[in-house]
Design a protein around this motif. Structure first.
Motif, PDB file in Angstrom:
ATOM      1  N   ALA A  42       0.831  -1.208   0.000  1.00  0.00           N
ATOM      2  CA  ALA A  42       0.000   0.000   0.000  1.00  0.00           C
ATOM      3  C   ALA A  42       0.869   1.262   0.000  1.00  0.00           C
ATOM      4  N   HIS A  43       1.955   1.224   0.760  1.00  0.00           N
ATOM      5  CA  HIS A  43       2.872   2.374   0.781  1.00  0.00           C
ATOM      6  C   HIS A  43       3.475   2.600  -0.604  1.00  0.00           C
ATOM      7  N   LEU A  44       3.911   1.533  -1.249  1.00  0.00           N
ATOM      8  CA  LEU A  44       4.532   1.662  -2.570  1.00  0.00           C
ATOM      9  C   LEU A  44       3.532   2.180  -3.602  1.00  0.00           C
ATOM     10  N   VAL A  45       2.292   1.710  -3.521  1.00  0.00           N
ATOM     11  CA  VAL A  45       1.242   2.195  -4.432  1.00  0.00           C
ATOM     12  C   VAL A  45       0.989   3.682  -4.178  1.00  0.00           C
ATOM     13  N   LYS A  46       0.904   4.070  -2.915  1.00  0.00           N
ATOM     14  CA  LYS A  46       0.677   5.478  -2.557  1.00  0.00           C
ATOM     15  C   LYS A  46       1.796   6.368  -3.101  1.00  0.00           C
ATOM     16  N   GLN A  47       3.030   5.858  -3.073  1.00  0.00           N
ATOM     17  CA  GLN A  47       4.189   6.610  -3.565  1.00  0.00           C
ATOM     18  C   GLN A  47       4.336   6.513  -5.088  1.00  0.00           C
ATOM     19  N   GLN A  48       3.412   5.804  -5.729  1.00  0.00           N
ATOM     20  CA  GLN A  48       3.412   5.601  -7.184  1.00  0.00           C
ATOM     21  C   GLN A  48       4.692   4.932  -7.678  1.00  0.00           C
ATOM     22  N   VAL A  49       5.206   4.007  -6.872  1.00  0.00           N
ATOM     23  CA  VAL A  49       6.407   3.267  -7.255  1.00  0.00           C
ATOM     24  C   VAL A  49       6.052   2.328  -8.408  1.00  0.00           C
ATOM     25  N   ASP A  79      10.919   7.176 -14.086  1.00  0.00           N
ATOM     26  CA  ASP A  79      12.370   7.391 -14.028  1.00  0.00           C
ATOM     27  C   ASP A  79      12.779   8.334 -12.903  1.00  0.00           C
ATOM     28  N   ILE A  80      11.878   8.544 -11.948  1.00  0.00           N
ATOM     29  CA  ILE A  80      12.159   9.455 -10.829  1.00  0.00           C
ATOM     30  C   ILE A  80      12.411   8.640  -9.559  1.00  0.00           C
ATOM     31  N   LEU A  81      13.511   8.934  -8.876  1.00  0.00           N
ATOM     32  CA  LEU A  81      13.839   8.287  -7.617  1.00  0.00           C
ATOM     33  C   LEU A  81      12.895   8.815  -6.533  1.00  0.00           C
ATOM     34  N   VAL A  82      12.125   7.933  -5.914  1.00  0.00           N
ATOM     35  CA  VAL A  82      11.111   8.315  -4.932  1.00  0.00           C
ATOM     36  C   VAL A  82      11.739   8.700  -3.593  1.00  0.00           C
ATOM     37  N   GLN A  83      12.793   8.018  -3.211  1.00  0.00           N
ATOM     38  CA  GLN A  83      13.514   8.327  -1.982  1.00  0.00           C
ATOM     39  C   GLN A  83      14.952   7.877  -2.161  1.00  0.00           C
ATOM     40  N   GLN A  84      15.783   8.221  -1.215  1.00  0.00           N
ATOM     41  CA  GLN A  84      17.188   7.838  -1.312  1.00  0.00           C
ATOM     42  C   GLN A  84      17.312   6.310  -1.254  1.00  0.00           C
ATOM     43  N   PRO A  85      18.266   5.742  -2.000  1.00  0.00           N
ATOM     44  CA  PRO A  85      18.491   4.291  -1.915  1.00  0.00           C
ATOM     45  C   PRO A  85      18.791   3.896  -0.479  1.00  0.00           C
ATOM     46  N   TYR A  86      18.356   2.691  -0.099  1.00  0.00           N
ATOM     47  CA  TYR A  86      18.601   2.238   1.262  1.00  0.00           C
ATOM     48  C   TYR A  86      19.150   0.811   1.253  1.00  0.00           C
ATOM     49  N   PRO A  87      20.050   0.524   2.202  1.00  0.00           N
ATOM     50  CA  PRO A  87      20.624  -0.811   2.291  1.00  0.00           C
ATOM     51  C   PRO A  87      19.804  -1.724   3.203  1.00  0.00           C
ATOM     52  N   ALA A  88      19.974  -2.999   2.978  1.00  0.00           N
ATOM     53  CA  ALA A  88      19.388  -4.016   3.855  1.00  0.00           C
ATOM     54  C   ALA A  88      20.352  -5.193   3.906  1.00  0.00           C
ATOM     55  N   PHE A  89      20.453  -5.774   5.084  1.00  0.00           N
ATOM     56  CA  PHE A  89      21.300  -6.944   5.308  1.00  0.00           C
ATOM     57  C   PHE A  89      20.381  -8.118   5.603  1.00  0.00           C
ATOM     58  N   SER A  90      20.553  -9.224   4.880  1.00  0.00           N
ATOM     59  CA  SER A  90      19.696 -10.400   5.066  1.00  0.00           C
ATOM     60  C   SER A  90      20.515 -11.663   5.272  1.00  0.00           C
ATOM     61  N   LEU A  91      19.918 -12.587   6.023  1.00  0.00           N
ATOM     62  CA  LEU A  91      20.456 -13.941   6.143  1.00  0.00           C
ATOM     63  C   LEU A  91      19.510 -14.880   5.416  1.00  0.00           C
TER      64      LEU A  91
END
Length: 122
Positions: A42-49, A79-91
Motif C-alpha cells: 500500500a505504501h509503494l502504491v501510494k508513492q506511485q512506485v 524514471d524518478i527516484l522516490v527516496q534515497q536508496p537504502y541498504p538491507a542486510f539479510s540472512l
C-alpha cells in the motif's frame, strides 16, 4: 509490485526476524507476513512506485547452508527516484528440502518513517 503475496511468501522462512531503525520484530505466521506485505505494498502504491530495483552489494557463504547478503534498494516512479536508496542486510538459509529462504533482514531507511512503519505493521 504485482501484489502477488503467495510468490512473495515462498521466499521467507517463518519465524522471520525483521529490523528497522524503529525496532525489531519477529514475524511468526503467514497472517503476520501478509499484514506486513499489504502495508508495504500500500505504501509503494501510494508513492506511485513503478519499480523496486534491488542490487546485491555483497554476498558470502557463512557455511554450507547460510548466506549473508547486503542489497541496496531504489524505489522509482517511472524514471524518478522516490527516496534515497537504502541498504538491507539479510540472512538466507537452505532448508532440509533444499530451498533457500530469507530468515532475517535489517533495513536502514533514514528518510521514510512511512516505509519503516509499514515494515513494522502486523
Amino acid at each position: 509490485m504485482a501484489g502477488d503475496f503467495d510468490s512473495f511468501a515462498r521466499c521467507f522462512s517463518l519465524p522471520y526476524d525483521l529490523e528497522t531503525l524503529e525496532g525489531q520484530r519477529q514475524i511468526r505466521s503467514r497472517t503476520d507476513l501478509k499484514a506486513t506485505f499489504d502495508a508495504v505494498h500500500a505504501h509503494l502504491v501510494k508513492q506511485q512506485v513503478t519499480m523496486m530495483a534491488r542490487h546485491c552489494v555483497s554476498a558470502s557463504f557463512r557455511g554450507e547452508n547460510e548466506v549473508a547478503a547486503t542489497h541496496e534498494t531504489r524505489l522509482l516512479s517511472r524514471d524518478i527516484l522516490v527516496q534515497q536508496p537504502y541498504p538491507a542486510f539479510s540472512l538466507l538459509k537452505r532448508h532440509d528440502d533444499g530451498q533457500w529462504k530469507i530468515t532475517s533482514t535489517s533495513y536502514v531507511i533514514v528518510d521514510s518513517a512511512e516505509l519503516n512503519d509499514a515494515l513494522q505493521a502486523g
